[in-house]
Design an enzyme around this catalytic site. Structure first.
Site, PDB file in Angstrom:
ATOM      1  N   HIS A  67       3.065   0.758  19.240  1.00  0.00           N
ATOM      2  CA  HIS A  67       4.208   0.018  18.303  1.00  0.00           C
ATOM      3  C   HIS A  67       5.283  -0.581  18.630  1.00  0.00           C
ATOM      4  O   HIS A  67       5.911   0.291  20.081  1.00  0.00           O
ATOM      5  CB  HIS A  67       4.940   0.846  17.295  1.00  0.00           C
ATOM      6  CG  HIS A  67       3.566   0.905  16.574  1.00  0.00           C
ATOM      7  ND1 HIS A  67       3.504   2.241  15.398  1.00  0.00           N
ATOM      8  CD2 HIS A  67       3.094   0.023  15.508  1.00  0.00           C
ATOM      9  CE1 HIS A  67       2.048   1.979  14.827  1.00  0.00           C
ATOM     10  NE2 HIS A  67       2.117   0.977  14.607  1.00  0.00           N
ATOM     11  N   LEU A  68       5.484  -1.323  19.155  1.00  0.00           N
ATOM     12  CA  LEU A  68       6.709  -2.547  20.032  1.00  0.00           C
ATOM     13  C   LEU A  68       7.762  -1.799  19.826  1.00  0.00           C
ATOM     14  O   LEU A  68       8.334  -1.674  21.304  1.00  0.00           O
ATOM     15  CB  LEU A  68       6.761  -4.328  18.988  1.00  0.00           C
ATOM     16  CG  LEU A  68       8.119  -4.782  20.283  1.00  0.00           C
ATOM     17  CD1 LEU A  68       7.446  -5.282  21.098  1.00  0.00           C
ATOM     18  CD2 LEU A  68       8.225  -6.135  19.651  1.00  0.00           C
ATOM     19  N   ARG A 119      -2.883  -9.787  22.241  1.00  0.00           N
ATOM     20  CA  ARG A 119      -3.840  -8.754  21.903  1.00  0.00           C
ATOM     21  C   ARG A 119      -4.746  -9.270  21.175  1.00  0.00           C
ATOM     22  O   ARG A 119      -3.992 -10.311  20.023  1.00  0.00           O
ATOM     23  CB  ARG A 119      -2.888  -7.748  21.546  1.00  0.00           C
ATOM     24  CG  ARG A 119      -3.473  -7.014  21.124  1.00  0.00           C
ATOM     25  CD  ARG A 119      -1.742  -5.465  21.041  1.00  0.00           C
ATOM     26  NE  ARG A 119      -1.704  -5.669  19.328  1.00  0.00           N
ATOM     27  CZ  ARG A 119      -0.447  -4.882  19.464  1.00  0.00           C
ATOM     28  NH1 ARG A 119       0.054  -4.798  19.673  1.00  0.00           N
ATOM     29  NH2 ARG A 119       0.225  -5.090  17.819  1.00  0.00           N
ATOM     30  N   ASN A 133       5.820  -4.412   8.751  1.00  0.00           N
ATOM     31  CA  ASN A 133       5.731  -3.398   9.838  1.00  0.00           C
ATOM     32  C   ASN A 133       6.805  -1.849  10.042  1.00  0.00           C
ATOM     33  O   ASN A 133       8.067  -2.413  10.441  1.00  0.00           O
ATOM     34  CB  ASN A 133       6.397  -4.223  11.161  1.00  0.00           C
ATOM     35  CG  ASN A 133       5.171  -4.904  11.677  1.00  0.00           C
ATOM     36  OD1 ASN A 133       4.800  -5.703  10.700  1.00  0.00           O
ATOM     37  ND2 ASN A 133       4.985  -4.484  12.787  1.00  0.00           N
ATOM     38  N   TYR A 179      -9.501  -1.680   9.892  1.00  0.00           N
ATOM     39  CA  TYR A 179      -9.113  -0.822   9.529  1.00  0.00           C
ATOM     40  C   TYR A 179      -7.995  -2.072   8.319  1.00  0.00           C
ATOM     41  O   TYR A 179      -8.052  -1.385   7.047  1.00  0.00           O
ATOM     42  CB  TYR A 179      -7.250  -0.821  10.722  1.00  0.00           C
ATOM     43  CG  TYR A 179      -6.130  -0.489   9.383  1.00  0.00           C
ATOM     44  CD1 TYR A 179      -5.639   0.580   9.660  1.00  0.00           C
ATOM     45  CD2 TYR A 179      -4.760  -1.421   9.574  1.00  0.00           C
ATOM     46  CE1 TYR A 179      -4.881   0.902   9.290  1.00  0.00           C
ATOM     47  CE2 TYR A 179      -3.425  -1.450   8.783  1.00  0.00           C
ATOM     48  CZ  TYR A 179      -4.045   0.373   8.402  1.00  0.00           C
ATOM     49  OH  TYR A 179      -2.671   0.594   8.102  1.00  0.00           O
ATOM     50  N   ALA A 198      -3.877   8.651   7.202  1.00  0.00           N
ATOM     51  CA  ALA A 198      -4.884   7.548   7.858  1.00  0.00           C
ATOM     52  C   ALA A 198      -5.020   6.994   9.265  1.00  0.00           C
ATOM     53  O   ALA A 198      -4.015   7.395   9.629  1.00  0.00           O
ATOM     54  CB  ALA A 198      -5.046   6.278   6.620  1.00  0.00           C
ATOM     55  N   LEU A 202      -3.089  18.096  10.422  1.00  0.00           N
ATOM     56  CA  LEU A 202      -2.056  17.931  12.084  1.00  0.00           C
ATOM     57  C   LEU A 202      -3.110  17.793  12.651  1.00  0.00           C
ATOM     58  O   LEU A 202      -1.940  17.646  14.255  1.00  0.00           O
ATOM     59  CB  LEU A 202      -1.658  19.468  12.121  1.00  0.00           C
ATOM     60  CG  LEU A 202      -0.960  20.075  10.837  1.00  0.00           C
ATOM     61  CD1 LEU A 202      -0.781  21.447  11.130  1.00  0.00           C
ATOM     62  CD2 LEU A 202       0.816  19.452  10.894  1.00  0.00           C
ATOM     63  N   SER A 210      -1.100  -1.693   3.356  1.00  0.00           N
ATOM     64  CA  SER A 210      -0.502  -2.940   4.503  1.00  0.00           C
ATOM     65  C   SER A 210      -1.325  -4.503   4.579  1.00  0.00           C
ATOM     66  O   SER A 210      -1.810  -4.965   3.244  1.00  0.00           O
ATOM     67  CB  SER A 210      -1.789  -2.017   5.801  1.00  0.00           C
ATOM     68  OG  SER A 210      -1.545  -2.778   6.838  1.00  0.00           O
ATOM     69  N   LYS A 242      -8.329  -1.064   4.251  1.00  0.00           N
ATOM     70  CA  LYS A 242      -7.484  -0.740   3.617  1.00  0.00           C
ATOM     71  C   LYS A 242      -7.680  -1.490   2.051  1.00  0.00           C
ATOM     72  O   LYS A 242      -7.647  -1.458   1.134  1.00  0.00           O
ATOM     73  CB  LYS A 242      -6.101  -1.436   3.560  1.00  0.00           C
ATOM     74  CG  LYS A 242      -5.882  -0.374   4.941  1.00  0.00           C
ATOM     75  CD  LYS A 242      -4.953   1.586   4.354  1.00  0.00           C
ATOM     76  CE  LYS A 242      -4.624   2.135   4.977  1.00  0.00           C
ATOM     77  NZ  LYS A 242      -3.957   3.777   4.786  1.00  0.00           N
ATOM     78  N   GLY A 256      -0.356  14.639  12.954  1.00  0.00           N
ATOM     79  CA  GLY A 256       0.484  14.855  12.153  1.00  0.00           C
ATOM     80  C   GLY A 256       2.436  15.828  13.166  1.00  0.00           C
ATOM     81  O   GLY A 256       0.649  16.994  14.095  1.00  0.00           O
TER      82      GLY A 256
HETATM   83  N1  UDP Z   1       3.788  -6.476  21.085  1.00  0.00           N
HETATM   84  C1  UDP Z   1       3.706  -6.288  22.065  1.00  0.00           C
HETATM   85  N2  UDP Z   1       4.046  -5.619  23.123  1.00  0.00           N
HETATM   86  C2  UDP Z   1       3.533  -4.330  22.999  1.00  0.00           C
HETATM   87  C3  UDP Z   1       3.498  -4.269  21.835  1.00  0.00           C
HETATM   88  C4  UDP Z   1       3.995  -4.675  20.486  1.00  0.00           C
HETATM   89  O1  UDP Z   1       4.733  -7.776  22.518  1.00  0.00           O
HETATM   90  O2  UDP Z   1       3.636  -3.228  24.023  1.00  0.00           O
HETATM   91  C5  UDP Z   1       3.125  -7.252  19.902  1.00  0.00           C
HETATM   92  C6  UDP Z   1       2.442  -6.753  19.056  1.00  0.00           C
HETATM   93  O3  UDP Z   1       2.008  -8.225  20.390  1.00  0.00           O
HETATM   94  C7  UDP Z   1       2.446  -7.603  17.332  1.00  0.00           C
HETATM   95  C8  UDP Z   1       4.415  -6.714  17.486  1.00  0.00           C
HETATM   96  O4  UDP Z   1       5.565  -6.707  19.056  1.00  0.00           O
HETATM   97  O5  UDP Z   1       3.649  -8.710  17.656  1.00  0.00           O
HETATM   98  C9  UDP Z   1       4.039  -5.472  16.769  1.00  0.00           C
HETATM   99  O6  UDP Z   1       3.344  -5.227  17.329  1.00  0.00           O
HETATM  100  P1  UDP Z   1       2.945  -3.500  16.519  1.00  0.00           P
HETATM  101  O7  UDP Z   1       1.950  -2.592  17.398  1.00  0.00           O
HETATM  102  O8  UDP Z   1       4.723  -2.736  16.781  1.00  0.00           O
HETATM  103  O9  UDP Z   1       2.879  -3.667  14.804  1.00  0.00           O
HETATM  104  P2  UDP Z   1       1.595  -4.445  14.385  1.00  0.00           P
HETATM  105  O10 UDP Z   1       2.017  -5.782  14.268  1.00  0.00           O
HETATM  106  O11 UDP Z   1       0.541  -4.314  14.924  1.00  0.00           O
HETATM  107  O12 UDP Z   1       1.244  -3.640  13.463  1.00  0.00           O
END
Ligand code: UDP
Length: 329
Positions: free
Chosen positions: A189-190, A282, A170, A141, A75, A34, A117, A145, A37
């Site tokens: 996450h986006l 990023r 994703n 990361y 993880a 936890l 992944s 994996k 989670g």
């Molecule tokens: N992304 C973005 N703005 C955000 C968060 C993510 O533009 O605030 C982009 C990120 O650069 C990637 C895509 O969205 O190209 C998916 O990112 P996420 O972190 O959801 O998953 P990842 O692909 O890193 O596993």
């Protein structure tokens, strides 16, 4: 009857899988510390609070129950954090996972479905990505994996472990029945971030990079519904139990969507306008990641049921609204 140990079953994907297994009549025990989670998401089957860092916790759990198989979801999974704090990732995702493998060996449990992944590939040379591509992760990361996949292969050869490494693209969406969804702290996450913006919890969404070699310049990803990931785990378990060969399997829909397309689809689903700000790239983001899941389709019989981006976002939004109401109480 099968009894499955669901390690990390209080997290987003583990909980969805645990629910599916229980719905299909399997007995499950969630093992979770936890730390990230939520106990409320682990309400199917039994619950055992324990840490992978402590072999004594694992020994108690394996003594209490007889398991036919293990699914391992526990993880750390923030790419950025893995760069700034690799020790945390190697410790938990590799060293602590060895404790789990050793507990399985001691108890004679042979079948393992492992959360891997698409990060094991790094920046791919060809799309869509098949399992035959070189494995060349570009961040700690992804390396954790890949290391686990290599370790499992060695354990398979030496000790008879049978494993399926499910390489998620994703993960997105939420339980179609609205009982489980993403609740990460912090959220990076986006899709959940764009939904935060739609719900008025965030002023704008930053788009990380707009000069990639993609149709609209923003990164392209293959979003796969969490319920479809859960289904793949059940199918992988059956596959191993029927004598299927150990190895890695890509899980994605084979269709990529840009960051801007995701934002537009959120606007369509929610009816809200999202304020967008272009921002620098990023670090470590490949331009495009799109799966070929042909191997999972053929070997596991996996057919995603919720492949449309709109459905994925609709389910995520339904869950997100409930989460926001809870936060405001
Ligand atoms: N992304 C973005 N703005 C955000 C968060 C993510 O533009 O605030 C982009 C990120 O650069 C990637 C895509 O969205 O190209 C998916 O990112 P996420 O972190 O959801 O998953 P990842 O692909 O890193 O596993």
């Amino acid at each position: 009857m099968n009894r499955v140990l669901v390690v990390g079953g209080a997290g987003y994907i583990g909980a969805q899988t645990n629910k599916l297994l229980a719905d299909r009549g399997l007995k499950t025990v969630v093992f979770d510390d936890l730390s990230t989670g939520h106990r409320s998401l682990a309400r199917w089957g039994e619950f055992f609070k324990g840490s992978l860092a402590d072999p004594a916790d694992l020994a108690r759990c394996f003594k209490k129950y007889r398991f036919d198989a293990v699914m391992h979801f526990a993880a750390h999974a923030y790419v950025g954090e893995s760069v700034t704090d690799p020790a945390k990732y190697y410790r938990n995702n590799v060293a602590n996972t060895l404790n789990l493998l050793d507990a399985m060996r001691a108890a004679g449990v042979k079948h393992l479905v492992f959360s891997s992944s698409c990060a094991v590939y790094g920046a791919p040379r060809a799309l869509p990505m098949r399992e035959t591509l070189p494995l060349s992760p570009v961040n700690p990361y992804g390396r954790t994996k890949l290391m686990m996949e290599q370790i499992m292969a060695d354990y398979a050869a030496a000790y008879g472990l049978k494993y399926a490494a499910l390489r998620y693209f994703n993960a997105a969406g939420a339980d179609p029945a609205g009982e489980i969804g993403e609740a990460h702290e912090p959220e990076t996450h986006l899709i959940p971030l764009v939904l935060d913006a739609a719900a008025g919890l965030r002023r704008e969404i930053k788009v990380f990079g707009s000069s990639y070699k993609t149709p609209d310049g923003t990164c392209v990803r293959d979003y796969v519904h969490v319920a479809d990931l859960a289904l793949a785990h059940l199918l992988a378990l059956r596959y191993l139990q029927q004598g299927g060969q150990s190895g890695g399997f890509n899980l994605g829909n084979g269709k990529g969507f840009s960051v801007l397309k995701v934002i537009k689809t959120v606007e369509k689903v929610t009816g809200k306008k999202i304020k967008v700000q272009m921002a620098p790239r990023r670090a470590g983001d490949p331009a495009a990641l799109v799966a070929s899941a042909a191997r999972a389709r053929k070997a596991l019989g996996w057919r995603p049921q919720y492949a449309s981006l709109e459905t994925i976002i609709k389910h995520a939004w339904d869950w997100h609204k409930v989460k926001v109401i809870r936060m405001r109480k």
